[in-house]
Design an enzyme around this catalytic site. Structure first.
Site, PDB file in Angstrom:
ATOM      1  N   HIS A  58      15.750  -8.373 -16.527  1.00  0.00           N
ATOM      2  CA  HIS A  58      15.010  -7.113 -16.362  1.00  0.00           C
ATOM      3  C   HIS A  58      15.998  -6.000 -16.032  1.00  0.00           C
ATOM      4  O   HIS A  58      16.952  -6.221 -15.286  1.00  0.00           O
ATOM      5  CB  HIS A  58      13.972  -7.268 -15.242  1.00  0.00           C
ATOM      6  CG  HIS A  58      12.958  -6.162 -15.184  1.00  0.00           C
ATOM      7  ND1 HIS A  58      12.114  -5.868 -16.237  1.00  0.00           N
ATOM      8  CD2 HIS A  58      12.648  -5.280 -14.208  1.00  0.00           C
ATOM      9  CE1 HIS A  58      11.323  -4.854 -15.891  1.00  0.00           C
ATOM     10  NE2 HIS A  58      11.626  -4.481 -14.672  1.00  0.00           N
ATOM     11  N   ASP A  88     -12.468   8.920   1.270  1.00  0.00           N
ATOM     12  CA  ASP A  88     -13.471   8.821   0.199  1.00  0.00           C
ATOM     13  C   ASP A  88     -13.671  10.118  -0.572  1.00  0.00           C
ATOM     14  O   ASP A  88     -14.463  10.156  -1.503  1.00  0.00           O
ATOM     15  CB  ASP A  88     -14.835   8.454   0.796  1.00  0.00           C
ATOM     16  CG  ASP A  88     -14.713   7.400   1.865  1.00  0.00           C
ATOM     17  OD1 ASP A  88     -14.210   6.315   1.536  1.00  0.00           O
ATOM     18  OD2 ASP A  88     -15.067   7.673   3.031  1.00  0.00           O
ATOM     19  N   LYS A 100      -0.108  -6.990 -16.333  1.00  0.00           N
ATOM     20  CA  LYS A 100      -0.175  -7.324 -14.901  1.00  0.00           C
ATOM     21  C   LYS A 100      -0.926  -6.222 -14.143  1.00  0.00           C
ATOM     22  O   LYS A 100      -1.154  -5.130 -14.690  1.00  0.00           O
ATOM     23  CB  LYS A 100       1.248  -7.461 -14.347  1.00  0.00           C
ATOM     24  CG  LYS A 100       2.059  -6.160 -14.406  1.00  0.00           C
ATOM     25  CD  LYS A 100       3.513  -6.354 -14.003  1.00  0.00           C
ATOM     26  CE  LYS A 100       4.293  -5.056 -14.147  1.00  0.00           C
ATOM     27  NZ  LYS A 100       5.738  -5.250 -13.876  1.00  0.00           N
ATOM     28  N   CYS A 151      -9.079  12.787   2.033  1.00  0.00           N
ATOM     29  CA  CYS A 151      -9.683  11.861   2.983  1.00  0.00           C
ATOM     30  C   CYS A 151      -9.819  10.487   2.324  1.00  0.00           C
ATOM     31  O   CYS A 151      -9.442  10.299   1.176  1.00  0.00           O
ATOM     32  CB  CYS A 151     -11.063  12.357   3.404  1.00  0.00           C
ATOM     33  SG  CYS A 151     -11.118  14.099   3.903  1.00  0.00           S
ATOM     34  N   ARG A 203      17.173  -8.465  -8.185  1.00  0.00           N
ATOM     35  CA  ARG A 203      15.800  -8.839  -7.865  1.00  0.00           C
ATOM     36  C   ARG A 203      15.749 -10.339  -8.133  1.00  0.00           C
ATOM     37  O   ARG A 203      16.631 -11.058  -7.672  1.00  0.00           O
ATOM     38  CB  ARG A 203      14.826  -8.009  -8.726  1.00  0.00           C
ATOM     39  CG  ARG A 203      13.406  -8.004  -8.201  1.00  0.00           C
ATOM     40  CD  ARG A 203      12.550  -6.891  -8.797  1.00  0.00           C
ATOM     41  NE  ARG A 203      12.114  -7.162 -10.173  1.00  0.00           N
ATOM     42  CZ  ARG A 203      11.211  -6.434 -10.822  1.00  0.00           C
ATOM     43  NH1 ARG A 203      10.634  -5.393 -10.222  1.00  0.00           N
ATOM     44  NH2 ARG A 203      10.867  -6.700 -12.067  1.00  0.00           N
ATOM     45  N   ARG A 253       9.013  -6.146 -23.828  1.00  0.00           N
ATOM     46  CA  ARG A 253       7.939  -6.313 -22.827  1.00  0.00           C
ATOM     47  C   ARG A 253       7.492  -4.960 -22.277  1.00  0.00           C
ATOM     48  O   ARG A 253       7.662  -4.695 -21.096  1.00  0.00           O
ATOM     49  CB  ARG A 253       8.417  -7.155 -21.641  1.00  0.00           C
ATOM     50  CG  ARG A 253       8.917  -8.546 -21.903  1.00  0.00           C
ATOM     51  CD  ARG A 253       9.128  -9.307 -20.580  1.00  0.00           C
ATOM     52  NE  ARG A 253       9.903  -8.574 -19.598  1.00  0.00           N
ATOM     53  CZ  ARG A 253      11.224  -8.669 -19.422  1.00  0.00           C
ATOM     54  NH1 ARG A 253      11.943  -9.496 -20.159  1.00  0.00           N
ATOM     55  NH2 ARG A 253      11.831  -7.948 -18.511  1.00  0.00           N
ATOM     56  N   TYR A 291      -9.170  17.384   7.332  1.00  0.00           N
ATOM     57  CA  TYR A 291      -8.514  16.898   8.544  1.00  0.00           C
ATOM     58  C   TYR A 291      -7.264  17.710   8.875  1.00  0.00           C
ATOM     59  O   TYR A 291      -6.448  17.987   8.007  1.00  0.00           O
ATOM     60  CB  TYR A 291      -8.095  15.437   8.372  1.00  0.00           C
ATOM     61  CG  TYR A 291      -9.237  14.443   8.409  1.00  0.00           C
ATOM     62  CD1 TYR A 291     -10.053  14.336   9.528  1.00  0.00           C
ATOM     63  CD2 TYR A 291      -9.473  13.617   7.326  1.00  0.00           C
ATOM     64  CE1 TYR A 291     -11.093  13.413   9.560  1.00  0.00           C
ATOM     65  CE2 TYR A 291     -10.510  12.689   7.359  1.00  0.00           C
ATOM     66  CZ  TYR A 291     -11.315  12.596   8.476  1.00  0.00           C
ATOM     67  OH  TYR A 291     -12.338  11.674   8.500  1.00  0.00           O
TER      68      TYR A 291
HETATM   69  C1  LIG Z   1       6.358  -4.640 -15.046  1.00  0.00           C
HETATM   70  C2  LIG Z   1       7.345  -5.343 -15.876  1.00  0.00           C
HETATM   71  C3  LIG Z   1       7.563  -4.981 -17.206  1.00  0.00           C
HETATM   72  C4  LIG Z   1       6.984  -3.734 -17.830  1.00  0.00           C
HETATM   73  O1  LIG Z   1       7.655  -2.621 -17.319  1.00  0.00           O
HETATM   74  P1  LIG Z   1       7.330  -1.139 -17.844  1.00  0.00           P
HETATM   75  O2  LIG Z   1       8.341  -0.296 -17.214  1.00  0.00           O
HETATM   76  O3  LIG Z   1       5.940  -0.852 -17.369  1.00  0.00           O
HETATM   77  O4  LIG Z   1       7.408  -1.185 -19.312  1.00  0.00           O
HETATM   78  C5  LIG Z   1       8.384  -5.778 -17.981  1.00  0.00           C
HETATM   79  N1  LIG Z   1       8.974  -6.864 -17.441  1.00  0.00           N
HETATM   80  C6  LIG Z   1       8.828  -7.212 -16.151  1.00  0.00           C
HETATM   81  C7  LIG Z   1       9.519  -8.404 -15.623  1.00  0.00           C
HETATM   82  C8  LIG Z   1       8.018  -6.455 -15.318  1.00  0.00           C
HETATM   83  O5  LIG Z   1       7.889  -6.796 -14.030  1.00  0.00           O
END
Ligand SMILES: *Cc1c(COP(=O)(O)O)cnc(C)c1O
Length: 386
Positions: free
Chosen positions: A172, A323, A42, A321, A140, A228, A274
């Protein structure tokens, strides 16, 4: 790893070492036991490039890809990626019909969302592959313990109607980056219960999954059928500072660098950038680096930011800054055009993305994913895929 100094060479560049991604994935697979590995790509592959990161992860042994939104899944399909892809975050109105047509697995967080997916399946005349999301204590997305039996029952009905195929049950973890956090054991127990409820309702999910990078590395009991990992495949340590990652060393894949746009001598006592928040304390050389917060250099880094320039570590001088920012190189010999490395794998003495994260009061995830589109990605270790 920097491009040759030549006319037309980019002034700021983000080098991505695809071999590092391959090797990190292979190392993570070694730690995942019998579980399959879904590489999370992602957010443009955490800033490394969606399609190149996906290709390297598959070469390294990933068997599927995970993304957040459907647009990311469609981009993978458009690039010719045919392995299973799971997209887990969709607001109402998402294009589930296209997801079904393109064989993208989707998530159902609630009965309402499952109904929306089922309607798309009815319109397509083909079932949707769905992973039911259990909220096991992160608060979540997903169905809470109270709502879970109803979601499971609705999914079973939709399966009987030929509208969905429950491919997975997933959740998660909120605190896996802090090994020993009591919330993790509670979530794993809640997940096992959710899987049990689903099975007793007649569902046969092939893939139960909850482990992110931190859990993949530290919690064998979290692996279930599939892990994952995201951050770890890009070579960064997902654990909060103070906890060492067990097992093989991961190698950061991204190097962010630029060429010095100008150098100048400054006397003692001048204010730099700045707000003049930085004042020189001695006659010194300042180098102008053509990367700023619009390119993902965190403004919050202040003077804690460090770069590698002509073989030495030097501090950021004054505010970053949009850039550009300045570096105080003292009496170091630095010329216009020299390469300045903000972060990389660390083996030449340069800081890592984790160092920048700590200096800016954030996490490595945010450093990697914020590198802007203006910064050219340069790939090393490319293989032709055909
Ligand atoms: C981003 C994400 C992951 C991966 O998480 P990491 O901490 O980068 O390994 C796995 N599952 C879900 C649902 C996520 O949003």
């Amino acid at each position: 790893m920097v491009p040759d100094e030549a006319a037309g060479a980019p002034q700021a560049f983000c080098t991505v070492d695809l071999d590092a991604i391959r090797e990190n994935v292979a190392a993570l697979r070694g730690r995942a036991g019998a579980a399959e590995l879904m590489a999370v790509v992602k957010a443009d592959g955490y800033g490394h490039g969606l399609v190149p990161a996906a290709g390297a992860a598959l070469d390294g042994g990933a068997t599927s890809l995970g993304v957040s939104v459907l647009a990311e899944a469609f981009a993978l399909r458009a690039a010719g990626v045919t392995v299973p892809v799971f997209a887990w975050l969709a607001a109402p109105g998402a294009d589930f019909r296209r997801a079904i047509a393109e064989h993208v697995d989707v998530a159902a967080y609630s009965v309402e969302q499952l109904a929306e997916i089922s309607a798309a399946a009815a319109a397509c005349g083909a079932p949707a592959a769905v992973h039911l999301k259990a909220d096991t204590g992160m608060w979540r997305g997903g169905a809470t313990r109270n709502d879970w039996p109803e979601l499971v029952a609705a999914a079973r009905r939709a399966e009987r109607d030929g509208l969905v195929e429950v491919a997975g049950v997933w959740s998660h973890l909120a605190c896996a980056d802090e090994p020993g956090h009591p919330g993790t054991a509670r979530q794993l127990a809640a997940f096992a219960e959710a899987v049990d409820v689903a099975r007793r309702a007649g569902l046969r999910p092939r893939q139960c999954h909850i482990a992110n990078s931190a859990a993949t590395l530290t919690l064998p009991e979290s692996r279930f059928d599939l892990v994952r990992p995201g951050l770890a495949i890009y070579g960064l340590d997902p654990l909060v500072p103070g906890h060492d990652v067990p097992g093989p060393r991961l190698r950061p894949a991204m190097t962010l660098a630029a060429r010095v746009a100008q150098t100048k001598r400054a006397p003692a006592g001048v204010g730099v950038s700045y707000g003049h928040r930085y004042t020189t304390t001695r006659p010194t050389t300042l180098a102008v680096v053509p990367l700023g917060y619009a390119d993902g250099v965190p403004r919050a880094v202040g003077e804690q930011g460090r770069v590698l320039l002509s073989g030495r570590i030097h501090p950021v001088a004054g505010r970053v800054c949009m850039d550009q920012f300045m570096v105080d190189v003292g009496d170091g010999v630095v010329a216009r055009g020299d390469t300045v490395v903000l972060y990389g794998p660390g083996d030449r003495g340069e800081p890592t993305a984790l160092d920048w994260a700590q200096a800016a009061g954030t996490i490595a995830y945010e450093i990697l994913t914020r590198v802007g589109s203006r910064v050219e990605r340069i790939y090393r270790g490319e293989r032709s895929r055909g």
